[in-house]
Scaffold this motif. Structure first.
Motif, PDB file in Angstrom:
ATOM      1  N   GLY A   1      90.551 -93.142  44.855  1.00 39.48           N
ATOM      2  CA  GLY A   1      91.462 -93.437  43.764  1.00 39.48           C
ATOM      3  C   GLY A   1      91.271 -92.490  42.591  1.00 39.48           C
ATOM      4  O   GLY A   1      92.246 -91.999  42.004  1.00 39.48           O
ATOM      5  N   ASN A   2      90.024 -92.206  42.259  1.00 36.23           N
ATOM      6  CA  ASN A   2      89.751 -91.271  41.164  1.00 36.23           C
ATOM      7  C   ASN A   2      90.272 -89.875  41.481  1.00 36.23           C
ATOM      8  O   ASN A   2      90.766 -89.160  40.605  1.00 36.23           O
ATOM      9  CB  ASN A   2      88.249 -91.221  40.891  1.00 36.23           C
ATOM     10  CG  ASN A   2      87.717 -92.522  40.316  1.00 36.23           C
ATOM     11  OD1 ASN A   2      88.478 -93.344  39.807  1.00 36.23           O
ATOM     12  ND2 ASN A   2      86.419 -92.729  40.392  1.00 36.23           N
ATOM     13  N   TRP A   3      90.163 -89.472  42.741  1.00 35.51           N
ATOM     14  CA  TRP A   3      90.672 -88.169  43.178  1.00 35.51           C
ATOM     15  C   TRP A   3      92.196 -88.115  43.056  1.00 35.51           C
ATOM     16  O   TRP A   3      92.773 -87.148  42.570  1.00 35.51           O
ATOM     17  CB  TRP A   3      90.211 -87.902  44.603  1.00 35.51           C
ATOM     18  CG  TRP A   3      90.603 -86.564  45.175  1.00 35.51           C
ATOM     19  CD1 TRP A   3      90.589 -85.367  44.532  1.00 35.51           C
ATOM     20  CD2 TRP A   3      91.051 -86.310  46.506  1.00 35.51           C
ATOM     21  NE1 TRP A   3      90.991 -84.359  45.390  1.00 35.51           N
ATOM     22  CE2 TRP A   3      91.280 -84.909  46.599  1.00 35.51           C
ATOM     23  CE3 TRP A   3      91.263 -87.111  47.624  1.00 35.51           C
ATOM     24  CZ2 TRP A   3      91.727 -84.312  47.779  1.00 35.51           C
ATOM     25  CZ3 TRP A   3      91.692 -86.515  48.797  1.00 35.51           C
ATOM     26  CH2 TRP A   3      91.924 -85.128  48.862  1.00 35.51           C
ATOM     27  N   LEU A   4      92.852 -89.190  43.503  1.00 32.25           N
ATOM     28  CA  LEU A   4      94.318 -89.242  43.395  1.00 32.25           C
ATOM     29  C   LEU A   4      94.754 -89.162  41.936  1.00 32.25           C
ATOM     30  O   LEU A   4      95.763 -88.529  41.606  1.00 32.25           O
ATOM     31  CB  LEU A   4      94.837 -90.537  44.025  1.00 32.25           C
ATOM     32  CG  LEU A   4      94.721 -90.672  45.541  1.00 32.25           C
ATOM     33  CD1 LEU A   4      95.089 -92.080  45.979  1.00 32.25           C
ATOM     34  CD2 LEU A   4      95.598 -89.648  46.250  1.00 32.25           C
ATOM     35  N   SER A   5      93.999 -89.800  41.051  1.00 32.68           N
ATOM     36  CA  SER A   5      94.332 -89.781  39.633  1.00 32.68           C
ATOM     37  C   SER A   5      94.114 -88.396  39.028  1.00 32.68           C
ATOM     38  O   SER A   5      94.940 -87.900  38.259  1.00 32.68           O
ATOM     39  CB  SER A   5      93.474 -90.813  38.894  1.00 32.68           C
ATOM     40  OG  SER A   5      93.689 -90.756  37.508  1.00 32.68           O
ATOM     41  N   ARG A   6      93.019 -87.774  39.401  1.00 35.52           N
ATOM     42  CA  ARG A   6      92.652 -86.496  38.785  1.00 35.52           C
ATOM     43  C   ARG A   6      93.506 -85.324  39.293  1.00 35.52           C
ATOM     44  O   ARG A   6      93.924 -84.463  38.518  1.00 35.52           O
ATOM     45  CB  ARG A   6      91.175 -86.207  39.072  1.00 35.52           C
ATOM     46  CG  ARG A   6      90.646 -84.935  38.409  1.00 35.52           C
ATOM     47  CD  ARG A   6      89.170 -84.735  38.708  1.00 35.52           C
ATOM     48  NE  ARG A   6      88.930 -84.517  40.130  1.00 35.52           N
ATOM     49  CZ  ARG A   6      88.299 -85.381  40.933  1.00 35.52           C
ATOM     50  NH1 ARG A   6      87.855 -86.524  40.449  1.00 35.52           N
ATOM     51  NH2 ARG A   6      88.100 -85.105  42.204  1.00 35.52           N
TER      52      ARG A   6
ATOM     53  N   PHE B   1      96.281 -85.524  41.857  1.00 34.42           N
ATOM     54  CA  PHE B   1      97.569 -85.750  42.508  1.00 34.42           C
ATOM     55  C   PHE B   1      98.589 -86.442  41.607  1.00 34.42           C
ATOM     56  O   PHE B   1      99.682 -86.774  42.059  1.00 34.42           O
ATOM     57  CB  PHE B   1      97.384 -86.556  43.794  1.00 34.42           C
ATOM     58  CG  PHE B   1      96.664 -85.806  44.877  1.00 34.42           C
ATOM     59  CD1 PHE B   1      97.365 -85.091  45.836  1.00 34.42           C
ATOM     60  CD2 PHE B   1      95.279 -85.795  44.938  1.00 34.42           C
ATOM     61  CE1 PHE B   1      96.705 -84.386  46.832  1.00 34.42           C
ATOM     62  CE2 PHE B   1      94.605 -85.098  45.927  1.00 34.42           C
ATOM     63  CZ  PHE B   1      95.324 -84.384  46.873  1.00 34.42           C
ATOM     64  N   GLY B   2      98.257 -86.692  40.372  1.00 31.12           N
ATOM     65  CA  GLY B   2      99.224 -87.264  39.448  1.00 31.12           C
ATOM     66  C   GLY B   2      99.573 -88.712  39.704  1.00 31.12           C
ATOM     67  O   GLY B   2     100.655 -89.180  39.322  1.00 31.12           O
ATOM     68  N   VAL B   3      98.671 -89.452  40.343  1.00 29.95           N
ATOM     69  CA  VAL B   3      98.881 -90.879  40.581  1.00 29.95           C
ATOM     70  C   VAL B   3      98.132 -91.670  39.509  1.00 29.95           C
ATOM     71  O   VAL B   3      96.960 -91.406  39.232  1.00 29.95           O
ATOM     72  CB  VAL B   3      98.383 -91.283  41.984  1.00 29.95           C
ATOM     73  CG1 VAL B   3      98.487 -92.793  42.177  1.00 29.95           C
ATOM     74  CG2 VAL B   3      99.164 -90.546  43.066  1.00 29.95           C
ATOM     75  N   SER B   4      98.791 -92.627  38.907  1.00 32.44           N
ATOM     76  CA  SER B   4      98.144 -93.497  37.933  1.00 32.44           C
ATOM     77  C   SER B   4      97.320 -94.547  38.682  1.00 32.44           C
ATOM     78  O   SER B   4      97.858 -95.319  39.479  1.00 32.44           O
ATOM     79  CB  SER B   4      99.201 -94.185  37.060  1.00 32.44           C
ATOM     80  OG  SER B   4      98.617 -95.225  36.306  1.00 32.44           O
TER      81      SER B   4
END
Length: 390
Positions: free
Chosen positions: A118-123, A125-128
């Motif tokens: 989840g942290n990777w997606l946020s950092r 990939f622009g996912v909140s």
């Protein structure tokens, strides 16, 4: 024809076809990358996304199709795809349903590699990605946004064992058009009806009870919905999440004894946990079946049993150095991650600095998995190891 071919060619092209009619309990192991077609038309027209034909080893063989069908049936689902690990299954779900600009809610007590993803997606990939109190229940409605696509859940929570109200969370999420994904690994699909309680997609780490022998890695993503399955399958293909037939066979071989192993592990775990609860060294048992575990009332309402995994909090007078010595003094409880096999395990856990500690505790936490050893021998092992604490 054979006489006109060289030995090198004959070695590679055998015309023998085994007779039909062979029957045995084990599922056959079909290993393949290349799948042979009868004609160009068959090759061009074959649909890879279904489970009624074969196109390429990555998309499945009779061995993997059989395992997918069986895991789906155990979970009460309709479709399943296999993945090389539980984390791979989690990744498939995120990449199947999330894109840049979307929002996902994840409970604070989630399996930590899911948090890392989840942290990777946020950092990158622009996912909140937002984290919520696992015991929020229907209150999650206040956190849902128009762009919230997924609500991750896990029952009970990884390591700290809280039992969330999945029906209440699901009802709130569905009212806003969000999908509910449940990591149902703790119950192995046996004692918690994920779909019946509102989940849209279920993730299993088949590494655990399904594999049963601590010798393979595998995950599964399961759903009842045809369109969700199509999206899951597309992500599975694009990420190249293939599973070998030999590992699939090992899981198939173990499934027939899974319920018996699960029940025995759960029964022994309760024996061990009840003994630990009486010890002055232990301040709390984190096990859903104990009435002081957060969400115990939900557990009694929604679960039909329990497995062999639970955690304990040591009395606050003990330091990490002391409990580390305790762990190293254990002889039957081996130090190691994962669980669900025949051997008992123990692991110390720290609450990470970036993770909200909703328990507000300072006690040392150790997670135990109780395998298939005699519980009285395990108790004796714990008792002798506790002597090093003082």
């Amino acid at each position: 024809m054979k006489k006109s071919l060289s030995k090198e060619t004959l070695i590679n092209h055998c015309e023998y076809v085994a007779p039909e009619g062979f029957a045995a309990f084990p599922e056959p192991v079909y290993r393949a990358s290349t799948v042979i077609f009868d004609s160009v038309e068959a090759l061009r027209s074959r649909e890879w996304i279904g489970r009624d034909s074969y196109t390429y080893g990555l998309h499945g063989t009779p061995t993997t199709f059989t395992l997918e069908a069986q895991l789906a049936e155990i979970e009460g689902g309709k479709h399943a795809v296999l993945a090389p690990s539980g984390l791979a299954a989690i990744s498939i779900v995120d990449f199947a349903f999330l894109k840049s600009g979307d929002d996902v809610l994840i409970p604070e007590n989630i399996y930590n590699p899911n948090r890392e993803l989840g942290n990777w997606l946020s950092r990158d990939f622009g996912v909140s990605v937002r984290y919520y109190d696992p015991m929020i229940g229907a209150g999650i409605a206040e956190l849902l946004k128009d762009n919230t696509r997924l609500v991750w859940t896990e029952t009970p929570g990884s390591v700290t064992m809280e039992v969330p109200d999945i029906p209440a969370i699901s009802q709130a999420a569905h009212a806003r058009g969000a999908l509910v994904v449940l990591d149902n690994t703790w119950s192995a699909g046996l004692v918690f009806d994920a779909f019946g309680h509102g989940a849209d997609v279920v993730v299993q780490a088949a590494t655990k009870y399904q594999g049963g022998a601590s010798d393979l890695l595998m995950g599964a993503v399961i759903t009842r919905d045809d369109e969700l399955f199509r999206k899951i399958s597309m992500a599975h293909m694009r990420l190249g999440m293939g599973v070998g037939a030999d590992d699939a066979y090992l899981v198939l071989r173990s499934l027939s004894s899974m319920k018996v192993r699960f029940a025995k592990s759960g029964e022994s775990a309760m024996t061990v946990a009840n003994w630990l609860k009486k010890r002055p060294e232990i301040s709390k048992i984190l096990h859903p079946a104990f009435d002081d575990c957060p969400g115990h009332d939900v557990y009694r309402r929604d679960f039909t049993g329990s497995g062999g995994l639970f955690s304990v909090l040591f009395d606050e007078r003990y330091t990490e150095a002391q409990t580390d010595r305790f762990l190293e003094a254990l002889k039957l409880f081996k130090l190691g991650f994962s669980w669900g096999g025949t051997h008992s395990l123990s692991v110390p856990y720290r609450i990470r600095p970036d993770r909200c500690d909703w328990t507000r505790r300072g006690n040392q936490l150790i997670r135990f998995y109780v395998g298939l050893e005699d519980p009285q021998d395990l108790i004796a092992d714990l008792e002798q190891a506790m002597r090093v604490l003082d």
